[in-house]
Motif scaffolding. Structure first.
Motif, PDB file in Angstrom:
ATOM      1  N   PHE A 151       0.992  -1.391  -0.634  1.00  0.00           N
ATOM      2  CA  PHE A 151       0.397   0.065   0.392  1.00  0.00           C
ATOM      3  C   PHE A 151       1.423   1.208  -0.432  1.00  0.00           C
ATOM      4  CE2 PHE A 151      -2.176   3.463   1.944  1.00  0.00           C
ATOM      5  CZ  PHE A 151      -2.594   3.530   1.312  1.00  0.00           C
ATOM      6  N   LEU A 152       1.680   1.284   1.036  1.00  0.00           N
ATOM      7  CA  LEU A 152       2.929   2.892   0.851  1.00  0.00           C
ATOM      8  C   LEU A 152       4.037   2.463  -0.431  1.00  0.00           C
ATOM      9  CD1 LEU A 152       4.282   2.044   4.397  1.00  0.00           C
ATOM     10  CD2 LEU A 152       2.269   4.089   3.306  1.00  0.00           C
ATOM     11  N   MET A 153       3.763   1.179  -0.921  1.00  0.00           N
ATOM     12  CA  MET A 153       4.360   1.346  -2.047  1.00  0.00           C
ATOM     13  C   MET A 153       3.721   1.806  -3.276  1.00  0.00           C
ATOM     14  SD  MET A 153       7.791  -1.130  -2.637  1.00  0.00           S
ATOM     15  CE  MET A 153       7.502  -1.383  -4.239  1.00  0.00           C
ATOM     16  N   ASN A 154       2.373   1.595  -2.903  1.00  0.00           N
ATOM     17  CA  ASN A 154       1.349   1.995  -4.003  1.00  0.00           C
ATOM     18  C   ASN A 154       0.694   3.451  -4.055  1.00  0.00           C
ATOM     19  OD1 ASN A 154      -0.225   1.927  -6.349  1.00  0.00           O
ATOM     20  ND2 ASN A 154      -1.895   0.755  -5.055  1.00  0.00           N
ATOM     21  N   ARG A 155       0.655   3.837  -2.952  1.00  0.00           N
ATOM     22  CA  ARG A 155       0.671   5.537  -2.480  1.00  0.00           C
ATOM     23  C   ARG A 155       1.851   6.780  -2.623  1.00  0.00           C
ATOM     24  NH1 ARG A 155      -1.872   9.458  -2.048  1.00  0.00           N
ATOM     25  NH2 ARG A 155      -3.278   9.512  -0.353  1.00  0.00           N
ATOM     26  N   PHE A 156       2.726   5.858  -2.422  1.00  0.00           N
ATOM     27  CA  PHE A 156       4.386   6.926  -2.017  1.00  0.00           C
ATOM     28  C   PHE A 156       4.929   6.651  -3.472  1.00  0.00           C
ATOM     29  CE2 PHE A 156       2.107   6.948   1.608  1.00  0.00           C
ATOM     30  CZ  PHE A 156       1.313   8.391   1.704  1.00  0.00           C
ATOM     31  N   TYR A 173      14.809   2.309  -1.231  1.00  0.00           N
ATOM     32  CA  TYR A 173      13.464   2.142  -1.038  1.00  0.00           C
ATOM     33  C   TYR A 173      12.932   2.298  -2.578  1.00  0.00           C
ATOM     34  CZ  TYR A 173       7.956   3.770  -0.831  1.00  0.00           C
ATOM     35  OH  TYR A 173       6.743   3.773  -0.552  1.00  0.00           O
ATOM     36  N   GLY A 174      11.674   0.673  -2.698  1.00  0.00           N
ATOM     37  CA  GLY A 174      11.334   0.537  -4.294  1.00  0.00           C
ATOM     38  C   GLY A 174      11.681  -0.995  -4.607  1.00  0.00           C
ATOM     39  N   TYR A 175      10.990  -1.104  -5.580  1.00  0.00           N
ATOM     40  CA  TYR A 175      10.950  -2.346  -5.717  1.00  0.00           C
ATOM     41  C   TYR A 175      12.888  -2.565  -6.448  1.00  0.00           C
ATOM     42  CZ  TYR A 175      11.229  -6.841  -8.712  1.00  0.00           C
ATOM     43  OH  TYR A 175      11.479  -8.409  -9.182  1.00  0.00           O
ATOM     44  N   ARG A 176      13.415  -2.830  -6.334  1.00  0.00           N
ATOM     45  CA  ARG A 176      14.442  -2.619  -7.260  1.00  0.00           C
ATOM     46  C   ARG A 176      15.320  -4.347  -7.875  1.00  0.00           C
ATOM     47  NH1 ARG A 176      14.703  -1.078  -2.434  1.00  0.00           N
ATOM     48  NH2 ARG A 176      15.886  -2.857  -1.312  1.00  0.00           N
ATOM     49  N   SER A 177      16.288  -4.421  -8.975  1.00  0.00           N
ATOM     50  CA  SER A 177      16.642  -5.544  -9.665  1.00  0.00           C
ATOM     51  C   SER A 177      17.278  -4.229 -10.505  1.00  0.00           C
ATOM     52  CB  SER A 177      15.214  -6.616  -9.807  1.00  0.00           C
ATOM     53  OG  SER A 177      14.795  -6.017 -10.842  1.00  0.00           O
ATOM     54  N   SER A 183       3.901  -3.348  -6.081  1.00  0.00           N
ATOM     55  CA  SER A 183       3.106  -2.491  -5.355  1.00  0.00           C
ATOM     56  C   SER A 183       1.902  -3.495  -5.429  1.00  0.00           C
ATOM     57  CB  SER A 183       2.828  -1.676  -5.088  1.00  0.00           C
ATOM     58  OG  SER A 183       1.966  -0.762  -6.320  1.00  0.00           O
ATOM     59  N   LYS A 184       1.330  -3.738  -6.585  1.00  0.00           N
ATOM     60  CA  LYS A 184      -0.071  -4.164  -6.719  1.00  0.00           C
ATOM     61  C   LYS A 184      -0.033  -5.932  -6.180  1.00  0.00           C
ATOM     62  CE  LYS A 184      -1.996  -0.501  -8.805  1.00  0.00           C
ATOM     63  NZ  LYS A 184      -1.747  -0.465 -10.818  1.00  0.00           N
ATOM     64  N   LEU A 185       0.686  -5.995  -6.756  1.00  0.00           N
ATOM     65  CA  LEU A 185       1.170  -8.002  -6.299  1.00  0.00           C
ATOM     66  C   LEU A 185       1.283  -8.184  -5.241  1.00  0.00           C
ATOM     67  CD1 LEU A 185       3.715  -9.330  -9.722  1.00  0.00           C
ATOM     68  CD2 LEU A 185       1.101  -9.684  -9.314  1.00  0.00           C
ATOM     69  N   MET A 186       2.432  -6.989  -5.001  1.00  0.00           N
ATOM     70  CA  MET A 186       2.568  -7.713  -2.920  1.00  0.00           C
ATOM     71  C   MET A 186       1.019  -7.518  -2.041  1.00  0.00           C
ATOM     72  SD  MET A 186       5.258  -5.365  -1.372  1.00  0.00           S
ATOM     73  CE  MET A 186       7.468  -6.860  -1.619  1.00  0.00           C
ATOM     74  N   MET A 187       0.455  -6.849  -2.930  1.00  0.00           N
ATOM     75  CA  MET A 187      -0.713  -6.113  -1.723  1.00  0.00           C
ATOM     76  C   MET A 187      -1.837  -7.833  -2.074  1.00  0.00           C
ATOM     77  SD  MET A 187      -2.027  -2.528  -1.466  1.00  0.00           S
ATOM     78  CE  MET A 187      -2.012  -2.252  -3.535  1.00  0.00           C
TER      79      MET A 187
END
Length: 109
Positions: free
Chosen positions: A18-23, A32-36, A54-58
């Motif tokens: 949610f936090l990654m999706n919102r911010f 911070y974030g999805y890093r690859s 972020s959607k997949l994480m939720m």
């Protein structure tokens, strides 16, 4: 065991997703974030990876919460099998996020 490994971890996934999706992180960074390697290749890939993962994480978080609660309240098995199933669900939840995000990142030039 189920309630701790899966349900609580799932709640953390929900919150982080949610936090990654919102911010979402606006610029490529190593904090911070999805890093690859693929997500940090370009700004377009970075932005896509943040939104997609972020959607997949939720969704993964919901899966873990559900499996944790279901396992906690419905399974009466040994500690070994309980921890094996809980760990497998956790690995599956994380693996799906990484696998599907990396698969979709292949489409971005």
């Amino acid at each position: 065991m189920f309630i701790y490994l899966d349900a609580l971890t799932g709640a953390v996934f929900l919150l982080v997703g949610f936090l990654m999706n919102r911010f979402p992180p606006r610029e490529i960074n190593s904090f911070y974030g999805y890093r690859s390697a693929k997500s940090m290749k370009s700004q377009e890939a970075w932005d896509f990876a943040q939104a997609f993962s972020s959607k997949l994480m939720m969704k993964s978080g919901l899966f873990l919460v559900a499996s944790g609660l279901l396992g906690y309240y419905s399974l009466d098995i040994s500690f070994f099998w309980e921890s094996t199933l809980a760990t497998s669900a956790f690995i599956l939840g994380i693996g799906v996020v990484f696998y599907l995000t990396e698969k979709e990142l292949k489409r971005i030039p």
